[in-house]
Design a protein around this motif. Sequence first.
Motif, PDB file in Angstrom:
ATOM      1  N   LEU A 350       0.952  -1.220  -0.055  1.00 15.07           N
ATOM      2  CA  LEU A 350       0.004  -0.065   0.101  1.00 15.07           C
ATOM      3  C   LEU A 350       1.035   1.363  -0.126  1.00 15.07           C
ATOM      4  CD1 LEU A 350      -2.797   1.233   0.331  1.00 15.07           C
ATOM      5  CD2 LEU A 350      -2.682   0.929   2.613  1.00 15.07           C
ATOM      6  N   ALA A 351       1.904   1.378   0.799  1.00 16.61           N
ATOM      7  CA  ALA A 351       2.431   2.526   0.881  1.00 16.61           C
ATOM      8  C   ALA A 351       3.388   2.722  -0.490  1.00 16.61           C
ATOM      9  CB  ALA A 351       3.749   2.154   1.961  1.00 16.61           C
ATOM     10  N   LYS A 352       3.953   1.766  -1.030  1.00 19.49           N
ATOM     11  CA  LYS A 352       4.727   1.967  -2.346  1.00 19.49           C
ATOM     12  C   LYS A 352       3.619   2.471  -3.244  1.00 19.49           C
ATOM     13  CE  LYS A 352       7.501  -0.598  -5.527  1.00 19.49           C
ATOM     14  NZ  LYS A 352       8.186  -1.706  -5.807  1.00 19.49           N
ATOM     15  N   TRP A 353       2.306   1.954  -3.260  1.00 21.09           N
ATOM     16  CA  TRP A 353       1.332   2.502  -4.413  1.00 21.09           C
ATOM     17  C   TRP A 353       1.274   3.920  -4.118  1.00 21.09           C
ATOM     18  CZ3 TRP A 353      -4.415   2.275  -3.379  1.00 21.09           C
ATOM     19  CH2 TRP A 353      -5.138   2.840  -4.439  1.00 21.09           C
ATOM     20  N   LEU A 354       0.867   4.327  -2.897  1.00 21.61           N
ATOM     21  CA  LEU A 354       0.545   5.777  -2.452  1.00 21.61           C
ATOM     22  C   LEU A 354       1.682   6.782  -2.823  1.00 21.61           C
ATOM     23  CD1 LEU A 354      -1.549   5.722   0.845  1.00 21.61           C
ATOM     24  CD2 LEU A 354      -2.018   5.868  -1.538  1.00 21.61           C
ATOM     25  N   LYS A 355       2.917   6.244  -2.806  1.00 12.51           N
ATOM     26  CA  LYS A 355       3.994   7.063  -2.925  1.00 12.51           C
ATOM     27  C   LYS A 355       4.218   7.130  -4.512  1.00 12.51           C
ATOM     28  CE  LYS A 355       6.713   5.940   1.275  1.00 12.51           C
ATOM     29  NZ  LYS A 355       7.936   5.246   1.849  1.00 12.51           N
ATOM     30  N   ALA A 356       3.885   6.096  -5.151  1.00 10.31           N
ATOM     31  CA  ALA A 356       3.638   6.174  -6.728  1.00 10.31           C
ATOM     32  C   ALA A 356       2.898   7.110  -7.233  1.00 10.31           C
ATOM     33  CB  ALA A 356       3.517   4.979  -7.498  1.00 10.31           C
ATOM     34  N   VAL A 357       1.645   7.249  -6.760  1.00 13.01           N
ATOM     35  CA  VAL A 357       0.556   8.286  -6.859  1.00 13.01           C
ATOM     36  C   VAL A 357       0.909   9.519  -6.475  1.00 13.01           C
ATOM     37  CG1 VAL A 357      -1.892   8.836  -6.434  1.00 13.01           C
ATOM     38  CG2 VAL A 357      -1.326   6.354  -6.601  1.00 13.01           C
ATOM     39  N   GLU A 358       1.823   9.635  -5.414  1.00 13.12           N
ATOM     40  CA  GLU A 358       2.330  11.116  -5.051  1.00 13.12           C
ATOM     41  C   GLU A 358       3.238  11.597  -6.050  1.00 13.12           C
ATOM     42  OE1 GLU A 358       3.980  12.927  -1.166  1.00 13.12           O
ATOM     43  OE2 GLU A 358       4.364  10.904  -1.623  1.00 13.12           O
ATOM     44  N   LYS A 359       3.923  10.785  -6.750  1.00  7.01           N
ATOM     45  CA  LYS A 359       4.782  11.166  -7.750  1.00  7.01           C
ATOM     46  C   LYS A 359       4.091  11.768  -9.178  1.00  7.01           C
ATOM     47  CE  LYS A 359       8.783   8.186  -6.457  1.00  7.01           C
ATOM     48  NZ  LYS A 359       9.822   7.052  -6.901  1.00  7.01           N
ATOM     49  N   GLN A 360       3.040  11.411  -9.232  1.00  6.76           N
ATOM     50  CA  GLN A 360       2.083  12.025 -10.287  1.00  6.76           C
ATOM     51  C   GLN A 360       1.486  13.329  -9.816  1.00  6.76           C
ATOM     52  OE1 GLN A 360      -0.761   9.129 -11.261  1.00  6.76           O
ATOM     53  NE2 GLN A 360       0.573   7.311 -11.143  1.00  6.76           N
ATOM     54  N   ASP A 361       2.085  13.725  -8.657  1.00  6.49           N
ATOM     55  CA  ASP A 361       1.414  14.902  -7.947  1.00  6.49           C
ATOM     56  C   ASP A 361      -0.168  15.078  -7.907  1.00  6.49           C
ATOM     57  OD1 ASP A 361       3.726  16.329  -7.954  1.00  6.49           O
ATOM     58  OD2 ASP A 361       3.777  16.732 -10.256  1.00  6.49           O
ATOM     59  N   LEU A 362      -0.750  13.780  -7.572  1.00  4.44           N
ATOM     60  CA  LEU A 362      -2.312  13.685  -7.562  1.00  4.44           C
ATOM     61  C   LEU A 362      -2.530  13.632  -5.943  1.00  4.44           C
ATOM     62  CD1 LEU A 362      -5.088  13.105  -8.467  1.00  4.44           C
ATOM     63  CD2 LEU A 362      -4.599  10.680  -8.255  1.00  4.44           C
ATOM     64  N   VAL A 363      -1.730  13.338  -4.981  1.00  3.39           N
ATOM     65  CA  VAL A 363      -1.910  13.334  -3.823  1.00  3.39           C
ATOM     66  C   VAL A 363      -0.540  13.690  -3.124  1.00  3.39           C
ATOM     67  CG1 VAL A 363      -3.666  11.670  -3.792  1.00  3.39           C
ATOM     68  CG2 VAL A 363      -1.217  10.809  -3.387  1.00  3.39           C
ATOM     69  N   LYS A 364      -0.557  14.115  -1.554  1.00  8.29           N
ATOM     70  CA  LYS A 364       0.551  14.483  -1.190  1.00  8.29           C
ATOM     71  C   LYS A 364       0.350  13.552  -0.035  1.00  8.29           C
ATOM     72  CE  LYS A 364       3.207  18.255   1.387  1.00  8.29           C
ATOM     73  NZ  LYS A 364       3.045  19.460   1.865  1.00  8.29           N
ATOM     74  N   CYS A 365       1.418  12.767   0.615  1.00  8.16           N
ATOM     75  CA  CYS A 365       1.386  11.834   1.805  1.00  8.16           C
ATOM     76  C   CYS A 365       2.644  12.161   2.544  1.00  8.16           C
ATOM     77  CB  CYS A 365       1.580  10.358   1.121  1.00  8.16           C
ATOM     78  SG  CYS A 365       0.276   9.814   0.169  1.00  8.16           S
ATOM     79  N   LYS A 366       2.716  11.836   3.956  1.00 12.81           N
ATOM     80  CA  LYS A 366       4.067  11.929   4.755  1.00 12.81           C
ATOM     81  C   LYS A 366       3.729  10.591   5.750  1.00 12.81           C
ATOM     82  CE  LYS A 366       5.961  15.262   7.776  1.00 12.81           C
ATOM     83  NZ  LYS A 366       5.732  16.548   8.380  1.00 12.81           N
ATOM     84  N   GLU A 367       4.967  10.477   5.976  1.00  8.56           N
ATOM     85  CA  GLU A 367       4.999   9.224   7.128  1.00  8.56           C
ATOM     86  C   GLU A 367       5.380   9.752   8.513  1.00  8.56           C
ATOM     87  OE1 GLU A 367       8.177   5.519   7.747  1.00  8.56           O
ATOM     88  OE2 GLU A 367       7.462   6.076   5.420  1.00  8.56           O
ATOM     89  N   ILE A 368       4.539   9.444   9.380  1.00  4.01           N
ATOM     90  CA  ILE A 368       4.462   9.681  10.547  1.00  4.01           C
ATOM     91  C   ILE A 368       4.699   8.743  11.618  1.00  4.01           C
ATOM     92  CG2 ILE A 368       3.381  11.419  12.289  1.00  4.01           C
ATOM     93  CD1 ILE A 368       1.723  12.777  10.215  1.00  4.01           C
ATOM     94  N   LYS A 369       5.653   8.715  12.355  1.00  2.00           N
ATOM     95  CA  LYS A 369       5.686   7.589  13.265  1.00  2.00           C
ATOM     96  C   LYS A 369       5.800   6.113  12.820  1.00  2.00           C
ATOM     97  CE  LYS A 369       4.676  10.152  17.452  1.00  2.00           C
ATOM     98  NZ  LYS A 369       3.844  10.581  18.553  1.00  2.00           N
ATOM     99  N   GLY A 370       6.405   6.258  11.499  1.00  2.00           N
ATOM    100  CA  GLY A 370       6.396   4.797  10.861  1.00  2.00           C
ATOM    101  C   GLY A 370       5.155   4.485  10.403  1.00  2.00           C
TER     102      GLY A 370
END
Length: 623
Positions: A350-370
Amino acid sequence: MFKKPVASLKSFSPLRSSDKRRLRDEILASFPELKEMESPIPDTPVNAVITPEGLQSAKFTSYIEESGTMYTDAEGTPLWIKISNSKKESLIVPSLYIIWKFPTLIPGLTTWNPVVDKLKNGADLMIPGVVTANTEIPDIEEGCLVVIRARGNRYPLAIGTMAVSGKIIASSRGIVPPKGKAVHILHVHEDQLWIMGNKQNLPSDWASGPKPVLGDEYESTDDEDGDATDNDVRELADSLGTSVVLDVKGKGCTELDDASVTEACERTESTIEAPAHIEAEPAVVLSTAEVDQALSEALLQVLKFKITEANSKELLPMNASTLYSSYVLPNRSRGRAAEADIKKSSWKKLAKWLKAVEKQDLVKCKEIKGELFLLGVSWNHPQLKGFAGHKTVEMEAVRQAKVDARAQADQQANSPNSKVLEVMEAYRPNGSSASLFENTNRSKDGYYTLQELRALLAEYFKEKNLADPKNQRIIKLDEPLREALLKKGENVDRIPRDQTSERLVGNMVLHHFVGYKGQSVKFVKGGVKSILITQEIRTGRKTVTKVSGLEHFMIDVDGFAQEIQVLCASSVAITPLVGASPKLNLREVMVQGPQLKNVTAVLQEKGVPKKYVEFLDKTSKKK
């Protein structure tokens, strides 16, 4: 119990030595295991840990009207609470600050990390939310204290009382879990009771299993085989899907997307072997590219129609597990795409997918305490603007739920043992109207419906020849009619025929009966009280629909809440009716969204006449 701040809290006062000894004896009597346990603080006896110096107490009443006594240390950190109402008299409950010092003091159940978030929102733990695979279920009775641990962690995050016995929960292992509550939650990590304390950090040896603390439940690990991971995903979907619950008093609710219930059921049912005489349907196999496309379209569906720019401030930030289980899965397209799963995609995690979507500038994600969180969305992104939407598994689940509910209602109505609601209003003669009934050889102590009274008057007019020969719409009054129809001090000898029945019931006493057909009729003084449906805007600009007065029509409030939850595909809560006498125990059902049409339909199916349903709209803008 402590989702919100306590309604009232008296001033804290130090405990006298005698009261402190009495409390310590009561604690040791409730938890005799403490006598054998090693003190968590070196050179400090257990007694000094459970009842330290400077112990103080105060009476409190929670926001759900549970009363009791709170015991804190000298710094104000809650250590114990004593619930003192009639149902849980003298129940001593340790806070998490005590439980973390003695993590094995109370038997525990294990649940999924995302479910803990729902418990913090005020939900009780449901049976499908309990991890049963490869997990020991304690053999404890209903009503006993139990702690809740997140999978892979050794320290509890919540404490409550068992809603069913441990045997019932253990019996669900390996089958579709039964519906219902497992634990009534009393206290949970980071609730208002916790906030009153020193907010200590998690113990250093928090994790006890292969799972990381509050980690991504959907990421497979090298030391877990594929079958176990698949079971984990299915059980997590079940627990999340059925975690939309009412609290112990029906006075709190959790915000969950109810469509995940059907998704969870579909996933669970797929694991049950078909009988030998039934040929199993071939499983749907999607290619990696099809899975990727299905998940991408599901995410666009969520961002365009669920987590929108209008409600983003309320929903974001959102952890990745909740985004996937409560939003992405229910919003997959119907048909083949409904089988798409993150583990079958090219991303695998899941994390890898969302980071891939983030590279498309569609979403912004951040890792907080793991843990990965969704922080923002690019609402003007070309993919989002060009996406038209699709019919989802959530929509199909809602449609099917409505069909099933109506079919069940029809079946119950046609059953010979079905209970059909009967509502009657009748009038009883008083002193002024009694003579009219005596003159017509009818009991002055009887009860008469409006139709019966009109028939009685018509018969009396004809028998006594009281209609005006020149105008049949005018009735001449004789002495019994004068007493029965005229008001005090009124002196007339003729009145219009269409006023006679209205005048007669005005001089009689109104009674009513609400019960089931075939039941012995027993009238109660006064008229039927209506059911009130109120539509209003709550904090955060959310529209809610509230229903009160169900008890007047023999409607089970808890059953109604469950039925309306399925029909509306929305969360519900049951709270005490504001302004009502506590002795009457009247309650109000609140459902998210403008649900007037659905609520009215359910009431009509239950036999409530339209004239006894009132609607109050508080959402209209004032002019």
